[in-house]
Write a protein that holds these residues in place. Sequence first.
Motif, PDB file in Angstrom:
ATOM      1  N   SER A   2       3.000 -18.697  92.753  1.00  0.00           N
ATOM      2  CA  SER A   2       2.350 -18.989  94.144  1.00  0.00           C
ATOM      3  C   SER A   2       2.151 -17.348  94.986  1.00  0.00           C
ATOM      4  N   GLU A   3       1.125 -17.512  95.635  1.00  0.00           N
ATOM      5  CA  GLU A   3       0.757 -16.194  96.484  1.00  0.00           C
ATOM      6  C   GLU A   3       2.236 -16.024  97.423  1.00  0.00           C
ATOM      7  N   ALA A   4       2.698 -17.072  97.936  1.00  0.00           N
ATOM      8  CA  ALA A   4       4.148 -16.651  98.942  1.00  0.00           C
ATOM      9  C   ALA A   4       5.030 -16.287  97.991  1.00  0.00           C
ATOM     10  N   VAL A   5       5.436 -16.666  96.880  1.00  0.00           N
ATOM     11  CA  VAL A   5       6.390 -16.094  95.921  1.00  0.00           C
ATOM     12  C   VAL A   5       6.021 -14.617  95.620  1.00  0.00           C
ATOM     13  N   ILE A   6       4.918 -14.336  95.292  1.00  0.00           N
ATOM     14  CA  ILE A   6       4.378 -12.926  95.211  1.00  0.00           C
ATOM     15  C   ILE A   6       4.616 -11.831  96.267  1.00  0.00           C
ATOM     16  N   ILE A   7       4.103 -12.679  97.360  1.00  0.00           N
ATOM     17  CA  ILE A   7       4.540 -11.504  98.738  1.00  0.00           C
ATOM     18  C   ILE A   7       5.830 -11.506  98.965  1.00  0.00           C
ATOM     19  N   SER A   8       6.688 -12.547  98.752  1.00  0.00           N
ATOM     20  CA  SER A   8       8.109 -12.621  99.063  1.00  0.00           C
ATOM     21  C   SER A   8       8.928 -11.403  98.031  1.00  0.00           C
ATOM     22  N   SER A   9       8.264 -11.330  96.782  1.00  0.00           N
ATOM     23  CA  SER A   9       8.939 -10.590  95.880  1.00  0.00           C
ATOM     24  C   SER A   9       8.668  -9.220  96.310  1.00  0.00           C
ATOM     25  N   ILE A  10       7.311  -8.832  96.532  1.00  0.00           N
ATOM     26  CA  ILE A  10       6.929  -7.493  96.937  1.00  0.00           C
ATOM     27  C   ILE A  10       7.728  -6.928  98.209  1.00  0.00           C
ATOM     28  N   LEU A  11       7.852  -7.982  99.097  1.00  0.00           N
ATOM     29  CA  LEU A  11       8.442  -7.672 100.522  1.00  0.00           C
ATOM     30  C   LEU A  11      10.046  -7.465 100.095  1.00  0.00           C
ATOM     31  N   GLY A  13      11.098  -6.333  97.165  1.00  0.00           N
ATOM     32  CA  GLY A  13      11.087  -5.103  96.527  1.00  0.00           C
ATOM     33  C   GLY A  13      11.012  -3.743  97.562  1.00  0.00           C
ATOM     34  N   CYS A  14      10.059  -4.069  98.335  1.00  0.00           N
ATOM     35  CA  CYS A  14       9.926  -2.711  99.412  1.00  0.00           C
ATOM     36  C   CYS A  14      11.400  -2.705 100.167  1.00  0.00           C
ATOM     37  N   GLY A  15      11.753  -3.946 100.580  1.00  0.00           N
ATOM     38  CA  GLY A  15      13.137  -4.066 101.393  1.00  0.00           C
ATOM     39  C   GLY A  15      14.274  -3.344 100.731  1.00  0.00           C
ATOM     40  N   LEU A  16      14.250  -3.428  99.205  1.00  0.00           N
ATOM     41  CA  LEU A  16      15.377  -2.902  98.501  1.00  0.00           C
ATOM     42  C   LEU A  16      15.058  -1.178  98.335  1.00  0.00           C
ATOM     43  N   ILE A  17      13.780  -0.869  98.114  1.00  0.00           N
ATOM     44  CA  ILE A  17      13.537   0.617  98.085  1.00  0.00           C
ATOM     45  C   ILE A  17      13.875   1.364  99.301  1.00  0.00           C
ATOM     46  N   ILE A  18      13.549   0.688 100.579  1.00  0.00           N
ATOM     47  CA  ILE A  18      13.726   1.184 101.821  1.00  0.00           C
ATOM     48  C   ILE A  18      15.368   1.371 102.013  1.00  0.00           C
ATOM     49  N   THR A  19      15.931   0.243 101.467  1.00  0.00           N
ATOM     50  CA  THR A  19      17.438   0.373 101.817  1.00  0.00           C
ATOM     51  C   THR A  19      18.241   1.391 100.905  1.00  0.00           C
ATOM     52  N   ILE A  20      17.776   1.588  99.496  1.00  0.00           N
ATOM     53  CA  ILE A  20      18.199   2.666  98.801  1.00  0.00           C
ATOM     54  C   ILE A  20      17.809   3.948  99.282  1.00  0.00           C
ATOM     55  N   ILE A  21      16.517   4.191  99.895  1.00  0.00           N
ATOM     56  CA  ILE A  21      16.199   5.465 100.370  1.00  0.00           C
ATOM     57  C   ILE A  21      17.170   5.907 101.674  1.00  0.00           C
ATOM     58  N   TYR A  22      17.287   4.721 102.269  1.00  0.00           N
ATOM     59  CA  TYR A  22      18.190   5.037 103.574  1.00  0.00           C
ATOM     60  C   TYR A  22      19.531   5.269 103.440  1.00  0.00           C
ATOM     61  N   ASN A  23      20.137   4.454 102.283  1.00  0.00           N
ATOM     62  CA  ASN A  23      21.533   4.902 102.131  1.00  0.00           C
ATOM     63  C   ASN A  23      21.701   6.040 101.350  1.00  0.00           C
ATOM     64  N   TYR A  24      20.751   6.635 100.613  1.00  0.00           N
ATOM     65  CA  TYR A  24      20.694   7.888  99.785  1.00  0.00           C
ATOM     66  C   TYR A  24      20.829   8.853 101.054  1.00  0.00           C
ATOM     67  N   SER A  25      19.829   8.748 102.028  1.00  0.00           N
ATOM     68  CA  SER A  25      19.673   9.807 103.132  1.00  0.00           C
ATOM     69  C   SER A  25      20.915   9.806 104.005  1.00  0.00           C
ATOM     70  N   ASN A  26      21.589   8.733 103.895  1.00  0.00           N
ATOM     71  CA  ASN A  26      22.710   8.657 104.948  1.00  0.00           C
ATOM     72  C   ASN A  26      24.027   9.471 104.192  1.00  0.00           C
ATOM     73  N   TYR A  27      24.042   9.117 102.748  1.00  0.00           N
ATOM     74  CA  TYR A  27      24.818   9.756 101.921  1.00  0.00           C
ATOM     75  C   TYR A  27      24.709  11.343 101.981  1.00  0.00           C
ATOM     76  N   LYS A  28      23.496  11.856 101.778  1.00  0.00           N
ATOM     77  CA  LYS A  28      23.026  13.223 101.814  1.00  0.00           C
ATOM     78  C   LYS A  28      23.624  14.182 103.192  1.00  0.00           C
ATOM     79  N   LEU A  29      23.264  13.224 103.886  1.00  0.00           N
ATOM     80  CA  LEU A  29      23.699  13.703 105.755  1.00  0.00           C
ATOM     81  C   LEU A  29      25.103  13.822 105.885  1.00  0.00           C
ATOM     82  N   ALA A  30      25.781  12.704 105.341  1.00  0.00           N
ATOM     83  CA  ALA A  30      27.166  12.836 105.256  1.00  0.00           C
ATOM     84  C   ALA A  30      27.939  14.052 104.587  1.00  0.00           C
ATOM     85  N   SER A  31      27.047  14.145 103.606  1.00  0.00           N
ATOM     86  CA  SER A  31      27.859  15.030 102.348  1.00  0.00           C
ATOM     87  C   SER A  31      27.446  16.635 103.146  1.00  0.00           C
TER      88      SER A  31
END
Length: 150
Positions: A2-11, A13-31
């Motif tokens: 369904s369209e809802a499942v696809i949208i949920s999966s995309i959102l 995935g985007c949330g996961l990517i944003i979290t990874i980028i944010y955590n990596y940025s914080n790691y680099k900043l702390a380092s």
Amino acid sequence: MSEAVIISSILGGCGLIITIIYNYSNYKLASHKMQKELFTEFNNRYNELNGDLNLLGSTSPKTFSDFFLPEDQIRIKGVVYDFFNLCAEEHYWKKEGRIPLKVWISWEKGMNDIYNRSKVIQEMWDEECQNKGYTSYYIDKKDTFLKLRN
């Protein structure tokens, strides 16, 4: 699917990517923050020792023992032990990957320049390293960070 499942999966995935980028940025900043703190602390400590270390660069062991008052000898020997400890700490943090190679190369050159200029410091390091005393500086062999260049 369904369209809802696809949208949920995309959102999701985007949330996961944003979290990874944010955590990596914080790691680099702390380092970078830790590297700056180490850099500042070590340079400040060197600045405190430099005057006495430079004095020893132009002082022979005989002059040191014959012409320096006993209380001055004790104080200056304390400065040299502080220098050994500082070198050991810098070496430890370099091994832990907290000091960039470019910075380490500069610091290692500086510590060896001080060591090579002073017979008093060389003798004290030799005494300190007798019976594997260098292990108190968390190193495996005497010439790990202080190297005599002929």
